[in-house]
Scaffold this active site. Sequence first.
Site, PDB file in Angstrom:
ATOM      1  N   CYS A  67       0.863  -1.180   0.000  1.00  0.00           N
ATOM      2  CA  CYS A  67       0.000   0.000   0.000  1.00  0.00           C
ATOM      3  C   CYS A  67       0.901   1.231   0.000  1.00  0.00           C
ATOM      4  CB  CYS A  67      -0.864  -0.039   1.265  1.00  0.00           C
ATOM      5  SG  CYS A  67      -1.789   1.473   1.580  1.00  0.00           S
ATOM      6  N   CYS A 181      -0.995   4.082  -6.155  1.00  0.00           N
ATOM      7  CA  CYS A 181      -1.876   3.423  -5.199  1.00  0.00           C
ATOM      8  C   CYS A 181      -2.005   2.014  -5.739  1.00  0.00           C
ATOM      9  CB  CYS A 181      -3.236   4.113  -5.156  1.00  0.00           C
ATOM     10  SG  CYS A 181      -4.499   3.174  -4.266  1.00  0.00           S
TER      11      CYS A 181
HETATM   12  N1  DGL Z   1      -4.070   0.607  -1.671  1.00  0.00           N
HETATM   13  C1  DGL Z   1      -3.779   1.784  -0.915  1.00  0.00           C
HETATM   14  C2  DGL Z   1      -2.575   2.528  -1.503  1.00  0.00           C
HETATM   15  O1  DGL Z   1      -1.762   1.965  -2.203  1.00  0.00           O
HETATM   16  C3  DGL Z   1      -4.844   2.814  -0.703  1.00  0.00           C
HETATM   17  C4  DGL Z   1      -6.245   2.491  -0.488  1.00  0.00           C
HETATM   18  C5  DGL Z   1      -6.850   3.262   0.663  1.00  0.00           C
HETATM   19  O2  DGL Z   1      -7.009   4.508   0.588  1.00  0.00           O
HETATM   20  O3  DGL Z   1      -7.142   2.593   1.636  1.00  0.00           O
HETATM   21  O4  DGL Z   1      -2.381   3.697  -1.244  1.00  0.00           O
END
Ligand code: DGL
Length: 256
Positions: A67, A181
């Site tokens: 993430c 993201c």
């Molecule tokens: N998958 C997460 C990232 O790479 C973000 C998703 C979220 O905002 O929870 O930033």
Amino acid sequence: MLDTGVGGLTVYDALRRQLPQAPVIFAADLIGMPYGKKTEAEVAARVAGLLGRMSERYRPRLACIACNTASTIALGMVREVLEIPIVGTVPAIKPAALHTNTGTFGLIGTQATIRQRYVDDLERDFARDKTLLRIAAPDLVDEAEAKLRGRTVNMAVIEEAVQRLRGMDGGGDIDAVVLACTHFPLLREELGALFGNDVALIDGAEGIARRIANLLEGQEFAPTPQNRFVVTGPVEGARGLDAALAERGFGAPESF
Ligand code: DGL
């Protein structure tokens, strides 16, 4: 591996290609989602707490924060307290800066990611002589979650983000976009159709998988990997994901 939802599966998919034999426990912090709308303190507390719980419970050899939001906020902090190697997922600014011919490239992330000092530092170190245009597009997270649950993607949401980036000063020159993201590569097809063939969509998944494979090189694994998908909160939160999980070799979601 830890993410808020299914975004981290884009890193998992890349890892599977490079290191198919390593068993993975994927934790989705569904009740913490979205991290992108939380404060730095909230994200840091959740990530440290959950990684601590995971390492105690499962004793992994390595952890990956799949993430960008969590990594750009908390990577340094969790590395100081956990004893295992921690691999983070940070915006692929370096490869995008190397790729751009026009010298102008974009970055789409969550609100929390695009305001991080970590991102400023990457821009300063790798794109000093380029123009980097950043936007937050948190609603794409929901669209990616919907897509993996077999629901129709709302193209208007994707179009709004693409137009907002294109509409920035110099946005017409963009020839590469960092998908900052881990959810966003799940929408590569939709984003690609709107940006067109002249814009490269760049994410860090393959690089992160390579880093994990290097760190685990030479280690032995059980002959049949037992992958687990665990979620915070009720398992019903993972409803609709059965097909996406089964095709990746995960069993039924478990509560964490
Ligand atoms: N998958 C997460 C990232 O790479 C973000 C998703 C979220 O905002 O929870 O930033």
